[in-house]
Design a protein around this motif. Structure first.
Motif, PDB file in Angstrom:
ATOM      1  N   ALA A  88     -64.687  14.953   3.193  1.00  0.00           N
ATOM      2  CA  ALA A  88     -65.359  14.815   4.484  1.00  0.00           C
ATOM      3  C   ALA A  88     -64.769  13.630   5.246  1.00  0.00           C
ATOM      4  O   ALA A  88     -64.173  12.725   4.656  1.00  0.00           O
ATOM      5  CB  ALA A  88     -66.857  14.618   4.279  1.00  0.00           C
ATOM      6  N   CYS A  89     -64.931  13.649   6.552  1.00  0.00           N
ATOM      7  CA  CYS A  89     -64.403  12.581   7.403  1.00  0.00           C
ATOM      8  C   CYS A  89     -65.330  12.420   8.606  1.00  0.00           C
ATOM      9  O   CYS A  89     -65.737  13.395   9.219  1.00  0.00           O
ATOM     10  CB  CYS A  89     -62.997  12.978   7.847  1.00  0.00           C
ATOM     11  SG  CYS A  89     -62.216  11.797   8.928  1.00  0.00           S
ATOM     12  N   ARG A  90     -65.655  11.155   8.914  1.00  0.00           N
ATOM     13  CA  ARG A  90     -66.494  10.876  10.073  1.00  0.00           C
ATOM     14  C   ARG A  90     -65.601  10.503  11.237  1.00  0.00           C
ATOM     15  O   ARG A  90     -65.290   9.324  11.431  1.00  0.00           O
ATOM     16  CB  ARG A  90     -67.393   9.676   9.772  1.00  0.00           C
ATOM     17  CG  ARG A  90     -68.777  10.030   9.287  1.00  0.00           C
ATOM     18  CD  ARG A  90     -69.575   8.738   9.206  1.00  0.00           C
ATOM     19  NE  ARG A  90     -70.730   8.879   8.357  1.00  0.00           N
ATOM     20  CZ  ARG A  90     -71.921   9.238   8.786  1.00  0.00           C
ATOM     21  NH1 ARG A  90     -72.131   9.498  10.056  1.00  0.00           N
ATOM     22  NH2 ARG A  90     -72.916   9.323   7.929  1.00  0.00           N
ATOM     23  N   CYS A 145     -68.677   5.222  17.213  1.00  0.00           N
ATOM     24  CA  CYS A 145     -67.859   5.053  16.011  1.00  0.00           C
ATOM     25  C   CYS A 145     -67.576   3.570  15.771  1.00  0.00           C
ATOM     26  O   CYS A 145     -67.104   2.873  16.675  1.00  0.00           O
ATOM     27  CB  CYS A 145     -66.552   5.814  16.190  1.00  0.00           C
ATOM     28  SG  CYS A 145     -65.370   5.447  14.887  1.00  0.00           S
ATOM     29  N   PRO A 146     -67.800   3.061  14.549  1.00  0.00           N
ATOM     30  CA  PRO A 146     -67.572   1.633  14.305  1.00  0.00           C
ATOM     31  C   PRO A 146     -66.099   1.232  14.422  1.00  0.00           C
ATOM     32  O   PRO A 146     -65.790   0.068  14.618  1.00  0.00           O
ATOM     33  CB  PRO A 146     -68.085   1.427  12.870  1.00  0.00           C
ATOM     34  CG  PRO A 146     -68.181   2.781  12.259  1.00  0.00           C
ATOM     35  CD  PRO A 146     -68.362   3.756  13.374  1.00  0.00           C
ATOM     36  N   TYR A 155     -62.097  15.593  14.533  1.00  0.00           N
ATOM     37  CA  TYR A 155     -62.294  16.860  13.812  1.00  0.00           C
ATOM     38  C   TYR A 155     -63.458  17.660  14.397  1.00  0.00           C
ATOM     39  O   TYR A 155     -63.885  18.656  13.810  1.00  0.00           O
ATOM     40  CB  TYR A 155     -62.478  16.581  12.300  1.00  0.00           C
ATOM     41  CG  TYR A 155     -61.270  15.820  11.803  1.00  0.00           C
ATOM     42  CD1 TYR A 155     -60.085  16.479  11.515  1.00  0.00           C
ATOM     43  CD2 TYR A 155     -61.291  14.429  11.737  1.00  0.00           C
ATOM     44  CE1 TYR A 155     -58.950  15.773  11.152  1.00  0.00           C
ATOM     45  CE2 TYR A 155     -60.163  13.711  11.375  1.00  0.00           C
ATOM     46  CZ  TYR A 155     -58.994  14.396  11.081  1.00  0.00           C
ATOM     47  OH  TYR A 155     -57.870  13.700  10.752  1.00  0.00           O
ATOM     48  N   GLY A 156     -63.960  17.199  15.548  1.00  0.00           N
ATOM     49  CA  GLY A 156     -65.020  17.931  16.226  1.00  0.00           C
ATOM     50  C   GLY A 156     -64.446  19.182  16.889  1.00  0.00           C
ATOM     51  O   GLY A 156     -63.229  19.261  17.126  1.00  0.00           O
ATOM     52  N   PRO A 186     -69.988   9.348  14.777  1.00  0.00           N
ATOM     53  CA  PRO A 186     -69.506  10.694  14.476  1.00  0.00           C
ATOM     54  C   PRO A 186     -70.210  11.251  13.236  1.00  0.00           C
ATOM     55  O   PRO A 186     -70.469  10.502  12.295  1.00  0.00           O
ATOM     56  CB  PRO A 186     -68.010  10.493  14.179  1.00  0.00           C
ATOM     57  CG  PRO A 186     -67.704   9.080  14.472  1.00  0.00           C
ATOM     58  CD  PRO A 186     -68.967   8.322  14.656  1.00  0.00           C
ATOM     59  N   PRO A 187     -70.535  12.547  13.246  1.00  0.00           N
ATOM     60  CA  PRO A 187     -71.116  13.125  12.030  1.00  0.00           C
ATOM     61  C   PRO A 187     -70.026  13.321  10.992  1.00  0.00           C
ATOM     62  O   PRO A 187     -68.849  13.130  11.284  1.00  0.00           O
ATOM     63  CB  PRO A 187     -71.636  14.492  12.524  1.00  0.00           C
ATOM     64  CG  PRO A 187     -70.741  14.833  13.667  1.00  0.00           C
ATOM     65  CD  PRO A 187     -70.322  13.540  14.304  1.00  0.00           C
ATOM     66  N   GLU A 188     -70.427  13.704   9.779  1.00  0.00           N
ATOM     67  CA  GLU A 188     -69.419  14.019   8.754  1.00  0.00           C
ATOM     68  C   GLU A 188     -68.912  15.441   8.988  1.00  0.00           C
ATOM     69  O   GLU A 188     -69.713  16.380   8.966  1.00  0.00           O
ATOM     70  CB  GLU A 188     -70.049  13.948   7.361  1.00  0.00           C
ATOM     71  CG  GLU A 188     -69.953  12.594   6.719  1.00  0.00           C
ATOM     72  CD  GLU A 188     -70.128  12.680   5.216  1.00  0.00           C
ATOM     73  OE1 GLU A 188     -69.747  11.731   4.543  1.00  0.00           O
ATOM     74  OE2 GLU A 188     -70.648  13.695   4.710  1.00  0.00           O
ATOM     75  N   PHE A 189     -67.628  15.572   9.223  1.00  0.00           N
ATOM     76  CA  PHE A 189     -67.027  16.901   9.260  1.00  0.00           C
ATOM     77  C   PHE A 189     -66.493  17.158   7.853  1.00  0.00           C
ATOM     78  O   PHE A 189     -65.726  16.348   7.328  1.00  0.00           O
ATOM     79  CB  PHE A 189     -65.911  16.968  10.307  1.00  0.00           C
ATOM     80  CG  PHE A 189     -66.432  16.750  11.704  1.00  0.00           C
ATOM     81  CD1 PHE A 189     -67.122  17.763  12.360  1.00  0.00           C
ATOM     82  CD2 PHE A 189     -66.269  15.533  12.351  1.00  0.00           C
ATOM     83  CE1 PHE A 189     -67.639  17.563  13.643  1.00  0.00           C
ATOM     84  CE2 PHE A 189     -66.778  15.321  13.629  1.00  0.00           C
ATOM     85  CZ  PHE A 189     -67.463  16.344  14.272  1.00  0.00           C
ATOM     86  N   ALA A 190     -66.946  18.238   7.230  1.00  0.00           N
ATOM     87  CA  ALA A 190     -66.647  18.449   5.799  1.00  0.00           C
ATOM     88  C   ALA A 190     -65.738  19.649   5.587  1.00  0.00           C
ATOM     89  O   ALA A 190     -65.753  20.605   6.361  1.00  0.00           O
ATOM     90  CB  ALA A 190     -67.948  18.630   5.029  1.00  0.00           C
TER      91      ALA A 190
END
Ligand code: SF4
Length: 343
Positions: A320-322, A292-293, A326-327, A310-314
């Motif tokens: 959506a949020c990276r 994560c940056p 939220y994983g 992190p992927p985009e959790f939508a």
């Protein structure tokens, strides 16, 4: 609403003496026809590179499009030739830059500069525009952006006008072809507060008169609240959170968005509560760390945050949020969830 613009996993790099600067590292965002999107974030996060990539403004060899797509009305702009792009630039997509003094030609009267835009791009209905038509259209545009006595202003040079008027002239040039998409890059940064409000009102009224979609690039949350319906928060070359303006102001989910909101004045906060800056500095673009940056500045960093972007959790199509918070099975419950769930 139909999609006007869709950026999917857009990756853009620049080659510098120090190495490859990864300015965009997988940008996803969409803009509906007739909608207004604000792209917000601190300097160097990739806002302007995103806008200039959509316009394909980087000369050949200057930027390296490493992957992804920029679909405008369903067509990927990255597959078009420079000649095809010239037809889209100015005629369908226009841009207003931050500093009109460097965008306007100081040696040419502003009326002539607007006429040149009209003559070059033609009208949307017919491509043939006479000089007389262009002059009438320039007068109409100056009046439309709220410049009094347009006949006199036509013959004046940029230095004869105030900063606010110059920005209005820039908007008149950008609107000369009735674009479907107007991109405004920090359009009010150089202006004082009252003129800022006038320019934002002008952009809103131009949008409601035509059906122009607007992308505003800004670091100013006040501008976001004033003009946008949707917001994309950028950090380290990616969109870390996107949603409606209410989502971002009242139900933000990304730790960087929490930090941004804590660092600006809000009317619903006690007036003696201090503003809190985000500690640390933006991430390196050359050889960025994996993961994560925002990890080096985040109060919630977990081991997984260093393992990969992190992927985009939508939550639906527009929200959506990276962030690994939220994983599935994340053990951390940030205090801000509680705070914003009551906002
Ligand atoms: Fe913080 Fe991890 Fe979320 Fe990045 S992914 S914002 S480091 S919690």
């Amino acid at each position: 609403m139909p999609k006007l613009l869709e950026l999917e996993d857009l990756r853009v790099s620049f080659h510098t003496y120090a190495g490859e600067a990864q300015a965009l590292r997988g940008v996803n965002l969409t803009l509906d026809a007739g909608d207004t999107l604000a792209i917000v974030g601190e300097s160097g996060c990739g806002k302007t590179v995103t806008a200039q990539s959509v316009m394909r403004l980087y000369p050949k060899g200057a930027a390296d499009y490493k992957g992804g797509s920029i679909r405008y009305k369903g067509e990927d702009l990255l597959t078009l030739s420079e000649r095809q792009m010239r037809r889209i630039r100015g005629r369908e997509i226009s841009m207003v830059f931050q500093d009109p003094m460097t965008s306007l030609n100081p040696t040419v009267p502003v009326g002539k500069q607007i006429m040149e835009g009209v003559l070059k791009n033609g009208s949307r209905e017919s491509k043939r525009v006479t000089r007389r038509d262009a002059r009438l259209r320039a007068l109409e545009l100056l009046e439309g952006v709220g410049i009094a006595d347009p006949e006199t202003r036509m013959g004046q040079y940029p230095h004869n006008l105030s900063g606010g008027m110059r920005q209005r002239v820039m908007i008149a040039i950008a609107m000369s072809c009735s674009p479907d998409l107007l991109i405004a890059d920090e359009p009010t940064t150089a202006l004082d507060v009252t003129v800022q409000a006038q320019i934002l009102e002008l952009m809103k009224s131009l949008q409601s008169r035509g059906n122009t979609s607007i992308i505003v690039i800004t670091h100013n949350m006040g501008v976001v609240a004033n003009i946008a319906r949707k917001v994309a928060v950028m950090y380290g070359g990616v969109v870390v959170e996107r949603g409606t303006v209410e989502d971002i102001f009242f139900r933000p989910r990304h730790p960087y968005a929490w930090g941004l909101l804590r660092s600006v004045f809000r009317l619903n906060k006690p007036k003696d509560e201090p503003l809190t800056p985000i500690d640390g500095t933006p991430p390196e673009l050359i050889d960025p760390l994996p993961g994560c940056p925002f990890a080096e500045r985040c109060a919630y960093t977990m081991r997984v945050c260093a393992s990969g972007m992190p992927p985009e959790f939508a939550w639906g199509e527009a929200r959506a949020c990276r962030c690994w918070l939220y994983g599935p099975g994340c053990p951390v419950i940030p205090a801000e969830w509680e705070e914003y769930s009551h906002a």
